[in-house]
Design an enzyme around this catalytic site. Structure first.
Site, mmCIF file in Angstrom:
data_model
loop_
_atom_site.group_PDB
_atom_site.id
_atom_site.type_symbol
_atom_site.label_atom_id
_atom_site.label_comp_id
_atom_site.label_asym_id
_atom_site.label_seq_id
_atom_site.Cartn_x
_atom_site.Cartn_y
_atom_site.Cartn_z
ATOM 1 N N ASP A 1 93.486 99.125 -33.236
ATOM 2 C CA ASP A 1 93.721 100.253 -32.336
ATOM 3 C C ASP A 1 92.927 100.098 -31.036
ATOM 4 O OD1 ASP A 1 95.531 101.548 -33.913
ATOM 5 O OD2 ASP A 1 94.121 102.975 -34.763
ATOM 6 N N ASP B 1 103.351 102.761 -40.316
ATOM 7 C CA ASP B 1 101.923 103.087 -40.302
ATOM 8 C C ASP B 1 101.484 103.648 -41.642
ATOM 9 O OD1 ASP B 1 99.385 103.283 -39.149
ATOM 10 O OD2 ASP B 1 100.240 103.956 -37.261
#
Length: 274
Positions: free
Chosen positions: A160, A90
């Site tokens: 997301d 990430d």
């Protein structure tokens, strides 16, 4: 984890699970030994106030020393803990007040390019050393989804937003550039954490099974209906997985021009279709 990751990884293996870990080696917190020892590794503009996101700043990957550090963080994690099968990489914040203490003044405008080149050098070293580890590219959702990054990763975290209704359009658009086996498409809890929508478990699986199926459900929170669907959907997906992930895509009904959406995957020899 008083004894580190290894006993935890071993316990997962005993349960028939492969172990994955979430890493974010490009970030730095000012309340850390690294920030104290190497403040020159932080991306920042001279005479400008640091702008924090998630209490973090970015490391300057145009600097070979920072590249070595980022490689070392992940390499140490994987080498000292055999059995890690999956790495979610990430990068949670964008860069503000960007600048490099490593690059000379006349090359400051090249920082974006040299950052990506430095990051790719880290990826190349890790992929060469750990060819069998699955790497997922994730950066605040789909922020790092590009064909250059796909060279080093097995899949993208497309967004997301895991809401199934939203993902019909997201995944449809994503599939113009990326194959189904590179698009992580997960079944998540409802109400959805972003849209707050409540969508039936079957529809959530229908959408996610059209790409690389993943499941983000806490078993202890599942009701009997959801548990039953898990037992149906996972074996079903394994039967169609090869055709979906490696097949040829036919777009039948676009969600951008129709109230419904449909797509079909076929095997190369057209012997199977989903």
């Amino acid at each position: 984890l008083p004894n580190g990751l290894s006993p935890f990884i071993h316990r997962c293996k005993e349960k028939g699970l492969k172990f994955g870990i979430w890493v974010e080696p490009e970030m730095i917190n000012l309340k850390s030994e690294l920030a104290e020892q190497h403040p020159e590794w932080i991306m920042r503009s001279p005479n400008r106030q640091d702008l924090f996101l998630r209490n973090q700043l970015d490391l300057d990957l145009s600097n070979p020393a920072v590249q070595d550090f980022c490689f070392g963080v992940v390499d140490k994690t994987l080498s000292q803990n055999p059995g890690i099968s999956y790495v979610k990489w990430d990068e949670h914040r964008h860069v503000e007040n960007f600048g490099s203490t490593y690059l000379p003044a006349q090359e400051q405008s090249e920082l974006w390019i040299k950052y990506v080149q430095g990051l790719n050098k880290v990826y190349e070293r890790l992929r060469a050393k750990y060819p069998d580890v699955i790497f997922q590219a994730c950066a605040s959702g789909g922020g790092r989804s590009d064909l250059g990054t796909m060279k080093y990763h097995n899949e993208f975290w497309a967004s997301d937003n895991t809401d199934a209704q939203s993902r019909v359009k997201i995944n449809w658009g994503f599939s113009y550039l990326y194959p189904a086996n590179a698009i992580a498409s997960h079944v998540s809890h409802v109400p959805n954490h972003q849209t707050k929508r409540v969508i039936p478990i079957k529809f959530r699986f229908d959408v996610a099974m059209a790409e690389r199926l993943g499941i983000e459900l806490q078993p202890r929170k599942l009701d009997s209906t959801e548990t039953a669907w898990l037992h149906l959907a996972v074996p079903a997906y394994k039967k169609i997985r090869e055709t979906v992930q490696l097949g040829e895509l036919y777009r039948l009904l676009s969600p951008y021009t129709s109230a419904t959406a449909a797509k079909m995957y076929t095997s190369e020899q057209k012997a199977k279709a989903v």
